[in-house]
Design a protein around this motif. Structure first.
Motif, mmCIF file in Angstrom:
data_model
loop_
_atom_site.group_PDB
_atom_site.id
_atom_site.type_symbol
_atom_site.label_atom_id
_atom_site.label_comp_id
_atom_site.label_asym_id
_atom_site.label_seq_id
_atom_site.Cartn_x
_atom_site.Cartn_y
_atom_site.Cartn_z
ATOM 1 N N ASN A 141 2.752 -1.371 -0.082
ATOM 2 C CA ASN A 141 4.198 -0.679 0.049
ATOM 3 C C ASN A 141 4.276 0.063 -1.328
ATOM 4 O O ASN A 141 3.619 -0.433 -2.543
ATOM 5 C CB ASN A 141 5.399 -1.671 -0.069
ATOM 6 N N LYS A 142 4.976 1.129 -1.138
ATOM 7 C CA LYS A 142 5.458 1.773 -2.601
ATOM 8 C C LYS A 142 6.947 1.280 -2.708
ATOM 9 O O LYS A 142 7.310 0.599 -1.927
ATOM 10 C CB LYS A 142 5.084 3.270 -2.609
ATOM 11 N N SER A 143 7.435 1.855 -3.873
ATOM 12 C CA SER A 143 8.930 1.566 -4.070
ATOM 13 C C SER A 143 9.856 1.707 -2.972
ATOM 14 O O SER A 143 10.741 1.048 -2.622
ATOM 15 C CB SER A 143 9.277 1.952 -5.257
ATOM 16 N N ARG A 144 9.530 2.811 -2.387
ATOM 17 C CA ARG A 144 10.467 3.253 -1.364
ATOM 18 C C ARG A 144 9.561 3.242 0.066
ATOM 19 O O ARG A 144 8.568 3.566 0.339
ATOM 20 C CB ARG A 144 10.689 5.000 -1.385
ATOM 21 N N THR A 145 10.216 2.182 0.962
ATOM 22 C CA THR A 145 9.580 1.862 1.969
ATOM 23 C C THR A 145 10.580 1.617 3.321
ATOM 24 O O THR A 145 11.617 1.680 2.978
ATOM 25 C CB THR A 145 8.515 0.520 1.711
ATOM 26 N N GLU A 170 14.204 -10.728 -5.486
ATOM 27 C CA GLU A 170 15.228 -9.761 -5.165
ATOM 28 C C GLU A 170 15.784 -10.123 -3.694
ATOM 29 O O GLU A 170 15.142 -10.573 -2.900
ATOM 30 C CB GLU A 170 14.720 -8.273 -4.934
ATOM 31 N N ASN A 187 14.731 0.406 -1.145
ATOM 32 C CA ASN A 187 13.960 0.669 -2.704
ATOM 33 C C ASN A 187 13.471 -0.671 -3.229
ATOM 34 O O ASN A 187 14.606 -1.400 -3.528
ATOM 35 C CB ASN A 187 14.953 1.406 -3.488
ATOM 36 N N LEU A 188 12.500 -0.721 -3.615
ATOM 37 C CA LEU A 188 11.824 -1.986 -4.171
ATOM 38 C C LEU A 188 11.792 -1.712 -5.855
ATOM 39 O O LEU A 188 10.971 -1.282 -6.174
ATOM 40 C CB LEU A 188 10.551 -2.368 -3.681
ATOM 41 N N GLU A 189 12.696 -2.270 -6.483
ATOM 42 C CA GLU A 189 12.775 -2.337 -8.027
ATOM 43 C C GLU A 189 12.187 -3.430 -8.639
ATOM 44 O O GLU A 189 12.695 -4.308 -9.335
ATOM 45 C CB GLU A 189 14.333 -2.309 -8.414
ATOM 46 N N THR A 191 7.957 -4.736 -10.281
ATOM 47 C CA THR A 191 6.644 -4.304 -10.891
ATOM 48 C C THR A 191 5.487 -4.396 -9.896
ATOM 49 O O THR A 191 5.902 -5.022 -8.919
ATOM 50 C CB THR A 191 6.590 -5.046 -12.208
ATOM 51 N N LEU A 213 2.685 -4.437 -3.622
ATOM 52 C CA LEU A 213 3.482 -3.325 -4.266
ATOM 53 C C LEU A 213 2.601 -2.499 -4.993
ATOM 54 O O LEU A 213 2.035 -2.700 -6.172
ATOM 55 C CB LEU A 213 4.548 -3.802 -4.839
ATOM 56 N N GLU A 215 1.880 1.606 -7.361
ATOM 57 C CA GLU A 215 2.729 2.700 -7.852
ATOM 58 C C GLU A 215 2.811 3.828 -7.056
ATOM 59 O O GLU A 215 1.971 4.026 -6.077
ATOM 60 C CB GLU A 215 1.804 3.080 -8.964
#
Length: 215
Positions: A141-145, A170, A187-189, A191, A213, A215
């Motif tokens: 995944n990227k931060s938006r998934t 989270e 949105n995954l906030e 690292t 996760l 970048e």
């Protein structure tokens, strides 16, 4: 004289008006749709005839009756656990050329829509609720998934994310969902690293999925 003219007019016109009235023949589609509250007629399956949608408050049902073109109807349940179903409507919500269904439930406090995947020329129908629980998420995944899950009954859903040490990172979801197929954009906030989705429902389903996760 005026009275005679008026009587003559009434004698000539009233029978004609009465004979022009529409006569109605009753046809029962469902005789045991417990506390029927709403009905809507539309061609749901794109076959050129008008089908019927209904909402039943005591039965907790959103149902449609498929018209075979000769006004013989086959019942299909869209959601049998839509608690306190009060209203139903149909329209193409997602602009994909098929008819989706909207419902309101007073006891569940829900406004819900059921997406149809019926495309022009395709006879398969997907308005029936899933029979089993399912959870699907990408392993990279990227931060938006997005994530997908299917619920056979309305239930509370908690979706948490843990890191590789088992620490809670989270809380994505903690709310009640109606029965059906759900897609959530998130949105995954966090690292970059390895994490675990942990999805639990109040009806007893549980799923854990590992993901990376990036970048």
């Amino acid at each position: 004289m005026n009275r005679i003219i008026l009587i003559t007019i009434l004698v000539l016109i009233v029978p004609a008006l009465l004979s022009a009235q529409i006569n109605w023949t009753e046809h029962t589609i469902a005789a045991n749709f417990d506390y029927a509250r709403s009905v809507f007629a539309i061609d749901l399956d794109d076959d050129g005839d008008v089908d019927v949608l209904g909402a039943a408050e005591f039965a907790d049902d959103i149902t449609w009756w498929e018209n075979d073109g000769s006004e013989n109807f086959t019942v299909h349940t869209i959601d049998a656990n839509f608690n306190g179903a009060r209203s139903v409507f149909a329209i193409d919500l997602d602009d994909d050329n098929d008819v989706d269904v909207l419902g309101a439930a007073v006891d569940a406090d829900d406004i819900t829509w059921w997406e149809s995947d019926l495309a022009p020329g395709v006879t398969e129908r997907n308005l029936v609720m899933p029979k089993t629980f399912r959870f699907n998420a990408s392993t990279i995944n990227k931060s938006r998934t997005s994530i997908e899950f299917s619920l056979p009954v309305a239930t509370g859903v908690d979706l948490l994310i843990y890191d590789v040490t088992g620490r809670l990172s989270e809380t994505l979801i903690s709310q009640r969902f109606s029965a059906g197929n759900h897609i959530l954009n998130i949105n995954l906030e966090l690292t970059v690293g390895i994490y675990f989705y942990n999805l639990k429902t109040t009806s007893g389903e549980h799923a854990i999925k590992k993901f990376l996760l990036i970048e």
